[in-house]
Write a protein that holds these residues in place. Structure first.
Motif, PDB file in Angstrom:
ATOM      1  N   LEU A  69       0.858  -1.329  -0.174  1.00 37.44           N
ATOM      2  CA  LEU A  69       0.060  -0.039   0.074  1.00 37.44           C
ATOM      3  C   LEU A  69       1.050   1.118   0.009  1.00 37.44           C
ATOM      4  CD1 LEU A  69      -3.251   0.659   2.150  1.00 37.44           C
ATOM      5  CD2 LEU A  69      -1.368   2.481   1.800  1.00 37.44           C
ATOM      6  N   VAL A  70       0.759   2.163  -1.266  1.00 31.76           N
ATOM      7  CA  VAL A  70       1.586   3.200  -1.141  1.00 31.76           C
ATOM      8  C   VAL A  70       0.960   4.327  -1.444  1.00 31.76           C
ATOM      9  CG1 VAL A  70       3.553   4.007  -2.539  1.00 31.76           C
ATOM     10  CG2 VAL A  70       3.324   1.659  -2.194  1.00 31.76           C
ATOM     11  N   PRO A  71       0.563   5.276  -0.393  1.00 30.34           N
ATOM     12  CA  PRO A  71      -0.348   6.547  -0.780  1.00 30.34           C
ATOM     13  C   PRO A  71       0.382   7.485  -1.512  1.00 30.34           C
ATOM     14  CG  PRO A  71       0.405   6.531   1.501  1.00 30.34           C
ATOM     15  CD  PRO A  71       0.902   5.086   0.859  1.00 30.34           C
ATOM     16  N   LYS A  72      -0.672   8.515  -2.248  1.00 25.87           N
ATOM     17  CA  LYS A  72       0.072   9.525  -2.884  1.00 25.87           C
ATOM     18  C   LYS A  72       0.429  10.540  -1.709  1.00 25.87           C
ATOM     19  CE  LYS A  72      -1.792  13.521  -5.284  1.00 25.87           C
ATOM     20  NZ  LYS A  72      -2.901  13.965  -6.003  1.00 25.87           N
ATOM     21  N   MET A  73      -0.534  10.582  -0.590  1.00 28.90           N
ATOM     22  CA  MET A  73      -0.147  11.512   0.361  1.00 28.90           C
ATOM     23  C   MET A  73      -0.087  10.718   1.915  1.00 28.90           C
ATOM     24  SD  MET A  73      -0.347  14.356  -1.242  1.00 28.90           S
ATOM     25  CE  MET A  73      -0.049  15.543   0.206  1.00 28.90           C
TER      26      MET A  73
END
Length: 590
Positions: free
Chosen positions: A230-234
């Protein structure tokens, strides 16, 4: 307005054909869900789709998305429509109340997304992966990740992507090169590039949650070495990079200082390099994404990312099948309305110039596509009902049967319904003659938009191989035989079931001598399965009503659609015979 026009039909299919209210109330989470509640929900959904989403269809296609220095601006009105969508609670229809959802049956969400796709496929791409992302995080993420991300995904306040494809790795995910390096604080640093990422960057929400397939440093080669991150933009303030590293990527303007963005925190090292220029779906940004030592977290177990990702992909494949229904219905409604107004020549037996809907050629086109829409809806809605049964039934046998149905039928729905969406929409364009080929009538946009559904979420050829090789032949055809034998059928339909079961067993035997054989005939096999399932669906409709509304497409199915089964069966038998002859010749030569 497609949603309003479809509402009565769908209520009939759910209530009378599939007996959905009784099936809901047999499952504890839906004991209070009755037909009146479902009608109320769908009525409000239809109003929202027709008033807020459908009007943006043409303008979104013509304006398209704009890319500037890593930022993407969606067409005018898209952000406002999406904000209204999630704030009204539509993304959370079938999510667990414990996660902020409404706890309604899956089929109601399916109807909503069918309507959304038919009204505005480009806009619908944005929330299209929410349900799959929700299920993936809910069932595989850590408690910490669930606490931080699941409510935002359930509500739709944040959107999600599925980052699988790389320039050299399309359907063959075993070739993925993106890497994830574990850190002392439990996070990972993700590096690599992904292509064809729907909604990888946009202005619809304040954050985007990327679910990324990548490899840990010690991972084995091939698909068994893939993990999910899981890699969030923010990033939330304080997330990751605690060992003296920069807190965020440089701002798009080129500055090097990290910058706060609202309450979400600071930008992660996730960069949109460009958006694709496409045949259709101009309102949806298809992005090339680069992860530059981006902060992320493992979802599920190491090297078992595909197990977690398939939860998302299977949910997406049912929704893509529903896209096919929605797009074909939208094309049919345009063609039907045009045929009811346009006069050309005299129909056979008429004394004066006739409406083109009175000409047999046009009637055949319209009734045939209607047969696919109505029968496809029964299959898709029944599958959604089975999803709930598989999860919530207290009867182990019922759960097993529901799981078997979903496993076998989902690839059939994805492939057969998206294939028909494109070819059927093209047939509906034909109703317009030359007017269909110009933009004024909007039918050409549906044809362009529909084409991609045959490709993404696993090409239709991959679906056919998944069905025949991985699911049907894996147990010698016994699972499919059990599914077909459980379906009520007329003597003629039962004969087709028996023929398909016999062909399946022959294929299983022939494949031992000719391992390539199933791959040659997988498309034909899937079409044959689709046709017998559609025949069952039309049998259910016929048992519930013989009204004129349903009799015309029922006749079209029997006359123009079902005969394809004999053609596909003939192709399968011929290829099996050829494989046997080749084996016999090889044995004689030895």
């Amino acid at each position: 307005m497609p949603a309003r026009q479809s509402l009565a039909d769908i209520e009939f299919l759910l209530t009378e054909v599939l007996q959905a209210p009784a099936r809901w109330q047999a499952l504890a989470p839906f004991a209070d869900t009755d037909g009146d509640l479902a009608t109320q929900v769908l009525d409000e959904a239809a109003k929202f789709v027709d008033s807020a989403i459908a009007p943006l269809q043409r303008s979104g296609d013509e304006e398209g998305c704009r890319f500037d220095a890593g930022q993407v601006q969606t067409p005018a009105g898209f952000r406002e429509a999406y904000q209204a969508f999630w704030q009204a609670g539509w993304p959370s229809l079938s999510c667990d109340p414990a996660d902020g959802g409404q706890g309604l049956p899956a089929v109601l969400e399916c109807v909503l997304f069918e309507w959304l796709a038919g009204a505005n496929h480009g806009w619908t791409m944005a929330p299209g992966l929410l349900h799959g992302a929700y299920e993936c995080i809910k069932h595989h993420a850590s408690d910490d990740l669930k606490a931080r991300y699941l409510p935002k995904i359930a509500s739709g306040e944040w959107l999600a992507t599925m980052c699988l494809t790389e320039a050299h790795a399309g359907s063959d995910l075993g070739l993925v090169r993106t890497r994830g390096v574990p850190q002392a604080d439990g996070s990972v640093r993700v590096n690599g590039s992904k292509i064809f990422i729907s909604g990888g960057e946009h202005d619809l929400t304040d954050n985007i949650v990327h679910l990324v397939l990548a490899r840990l440093p010690d991972a084995p080669a091939g698909p068994k070495g893939l993990s999910l991150f899981l890699v969030p933009k923010m990033l939330e303030s304080g997330d990751g990079r605690r060992a003296g590293q920069p807190q965020a990527r440089p701002a798009p303007s080129g500055g090097s200082e990290p910058h706060e963005v609202g309450s979400v925190g600071v930008p992660n090292a996730v960069v949109c390099e460009r958006i694709e220029e496409k045949m259709g779906l101009h309102g949806s940004p298809t992005c090339v994404m680069r992860f530059d030592d981006a902060t992320g977290w493992l979802v599920g177990e190491p090297n078992k990312g595909l197990n977690a990702m398939f939860v998302m992909m299977n949910a997406a494949r049912l929704h893509v099948g529903l896209q096919g229904i929605g797009l074909l219905d939208a094309a049919w409604q345009k063609a039907s309305a045009y045929a009811a107004e346009r006069r050309q020549m005299r129909a056979p037996g008429a004394k004066d110039t006739s409406l083109i809907q009175d000409h047999p050629a046009i009637r055949r086109i319209l009734a045939t596509q209607r047969a696919w829409i109505d029968g496809g809806r029964v299959l898709a809605y029944h599958t959604a009902l089975q999803l709930d049964a598989a999860q919530h039934s207290t009867d182990a046998a019922e759960r097993a049967a529901a799981q078997r149905w979903c496993a076998l039928v989902t690839p059939v729905l994805k492939a057969a319904l998206t294939d028909q969406a494109f070819h059927g929409a093209s047939a509906c364009l034909q109703v317009f003659g030359g007017h269909g080929y110009v933009r004024e009538w909007g039918i050409e946009q549906i044809v362009r938009d529909a084409r991609v559904a045959m490709i993404y979420e696993g090409t239709n050829e991959i679906q056919a191989i998944d069905l025949l090789v991985r699911k049907v032949l894996a147990d010698g055809g016994e699972g499919l035989a059990a599914l077909l034998e459980a379906l009520p059928a007329t003597p003629a339909a039962r004969a087709r079931h028996t023929a398909l079961i016999d062909i399946t067993h022959q294929l299983a035997r022939a494949a031992r001598a000719d391992p390539e054989l199933p791959y040659w005939v997988a498309d034909d096999y899937l079409r044959a399965v689709a046709l017998v399932l559609l025949e069952w669906a039309w049998g259910r409709i016929d048992s519930a009503s013989r009204a004129e509304r349903w009799s015309s497409p029922a006749q079209a199915f029997a006359r123009w659609v079902l005969p394809e089964f004999d053609m596909r069966a003939g192709i399968l038998r011929e290829r099996i015979a050829q494989a046997r002859n080749t084996k016999a010749e090889s044995a004689a030569a030895v």
